[in-house]
Scaffold this motif. Sequence first.
Motif, short mmCIF file in Angstrom:
data_model
loop_
_atom_site.label_atom_id
_atom_site.label_comp_id
_atom_site.label_asym_id
_atom_site.label_seq_id
_atom_site.Cartn_x
_atom_site.Cartn_y
_atom_site.Cartn_z
N ILE A 75 56.88 33.57 39.59
CA ILE A 75 56.48 34.90 39.37
C ILE A 75 55.27 35.13 40.11
O ILE A 75 54.90 36.09 40.78
CB ILE A 75 56.25 35.02 37.87
N ALA A 76 54.15 33.86 40.04
CA ALA A 76 52.80 34.09 40.91
C ALA A 76 53.31 34.37 42.18
O ALA A 76 52.58 35.01 43.01
CB ALA A 76 52.08 32.97 40.67
N THR A 77 54.16 33.45 43.00
CA THR A 77 54.38 33.63 44.37
C THR A 77 55.03 35.09 44.62
O THR A 77 54.67 35.59 45.61
CB THR A 77 55.45 32.55 44.72
N ALA A 78 55.84 35.73 43.69
CA ALA A 78 56.43 36.86 43.96
C ALA A 78 55.34 37.96 44.09
O ALA A 78 55.23 38.98 44.92
CB ALA A 78 57.50 37.17 42.98
N VAL A 79 54.24 37.79 43.08
CA VAL A 79 53.30 38.96 43.05
C VAL A 79 52.30 38.78 44.36
O VAL A 79 51.74 39.65 44.67
CB VAL A 79 52.37 38.51 41.77
N THR A 80 51.90 37.25 44.32
CA THR A 80 50.62 37.19 45.31
C THR A 80 51.04 37.10 46.82
O THR A 80 50.47 37.05 47.61
CB THR A 80 49.81 36.15 44.88
N GLY A 81 52.42 36.45 47.00
CA GLY A 81 52.73 36.27 48.23
C GLY A 81 52.41 34.87 48.77
O GLY A 81 52.57 34.47 49.91
N ARG A 82 51.72 34.12 47.90
CA ARG A 82 51.11 32.74 48.18
C ARG A 82 51.89 31.66 47.73
O ARG A 82 52.36 31.66 46.58
CB ARG A 82 49.68 32.73 47.59
N LEU A 83 52.13 30.59 48.56
CA LEU A 83 52.78 29.53 47.97
C LEU A 83 51.79 28.17 47.40
O LEU A 83 52.28 27.20 46.99
CB LEU A 83 53.50 28.95 49.31
N ASP A 84 50.59 28.61 47.54
CA ASP A 84 49.44 27.58 47.03
C ASP A 84 48.91 27.66 45.71
O ASP A 84 48.14 27.21 45.19
CB ASP A 84 48.46 27.44 48.09
N ASN A 85 49.98 28.53 44.72
CA ASN A 85 49.31 28.52 43.65
C ASN A 85 49.58 27.11 42.65
O ASN A 85 50.56 26.52 42.84
CB ASN A 85 50.47 29.59 42.73
N GLU A 86 48.92 27.06 41.58
CA GLU A 86 48.92 25.91 40.63
C GLU A 86 48.57 26.37 39.45
O GLU A 86 48.24 27.25 39.19
CB GLU A 86 47.82 24.81 41.11
N VAL A 87 49.31 25.62 38.30
CA VAL A 87 49.24 25.79 37.01
C VAL A 87 48.03 24.92 36.38
O VAL A 87 48.18 23.61 36.85
CB VAL A 87 50.42 25.55 36.26
N ILE A 88 47.00 25.30 35.99
CA ILE A 88 46.08 24.44 35.46
C ILE A 88 45.92 24.61 34.01
O ILE A 88 46.33 25.69 33.37
CB ILE A 88 44.77 24.58 36.22
N GLU A 89 45.43 23.58 33.41
CA GLU A 89 45.16 23.67 31.93
C GLU A 89 43.67 23.69 31.74
O GLU A 89 42.99 22.99 32.16
CB GLU A 89 45.58 22.44 31.03
N LEU A 90 43.17 24.67 30.83
CA LEU A 90 41.85 24.97 30.60
C LEU A 90 41.62 24.88 29.16
O LEU A 90 42.29 25.36 28.29
CB LEU A 90 41.21 26.47 30.96
N ASP A 91 40.67 24.06 28.62
CA ASP A 91 40.33 23.92 27.12
C ASP A 91 39.18 25.13 26.81
O ASP A 91 38.06 25.14 27.41
CB ASP A 91 39.45 22.55 27.03
N VAL A 92 39.60 26.18 26.14
CA VAL A 92 38.77 27.13 25.68
C VAL A 92 38.10 27.04 24.40
O VAL A 92 37.65 28.07 23.75
CB VAL A 92 39.57 28.52 26.22
N GLU A 93 38.42 25.74 23.95
CA GLU A 93 37.74 25.62 22.47
C GLU A 93 38.13 26.90 21.29
O GLU A 93 37.14 27.04 20.56
CB GLU A 93 36.31 25.31 22.53
N GLY A 94 39.15 27.11 21.33
CA GLY A 94 39.48 28.05 20.24
C GLY A 94 40.68 27.70 19.39
O GLY A 94 41.11 26.55 19.44
#
Length: 144
Positions: A75-94
Amino acid sequence: MNEPELPQDGRPVDVYLGLLRIRMDTDDYQLLLSVVEPALRAIEEQRLPALDFTLDESGSGGISQEIRDEAALVIATAVTGRLDNEVIELDVEGETGPVRVVTDADTASDPVRRGEIADYIRERQQLNDELRGIAEVSNIPTDI
């Protein structure tokens, strides 16, 4: 979206789907297509505001994290047209624990930007909690 219906005009999302088709098990690929089809159609028809789409565990019907991540990347590739997208995990302490976010490769590797994204998510969660509390005491539905 059936494989023959996928346009072959060289769009980045088509290239990415082609790579996934080669790399993934056939059943997993078909499941992935069934997950992303509504979003890809909405993007194509430019009707994103009406799209209700989630890839979290509660809305995914038992789909593996790997397929959810790949769906987010498609979906990100379809929206941005970029192939370098990555999924990252962030600790938001919630209360929600770690949050998975799709971003470009430069941002994914930049600890300062990752921190800014995590701060933004924390601020949004805090604002949402405050608004939900106001709605509850005002007897307004909070599930919208």
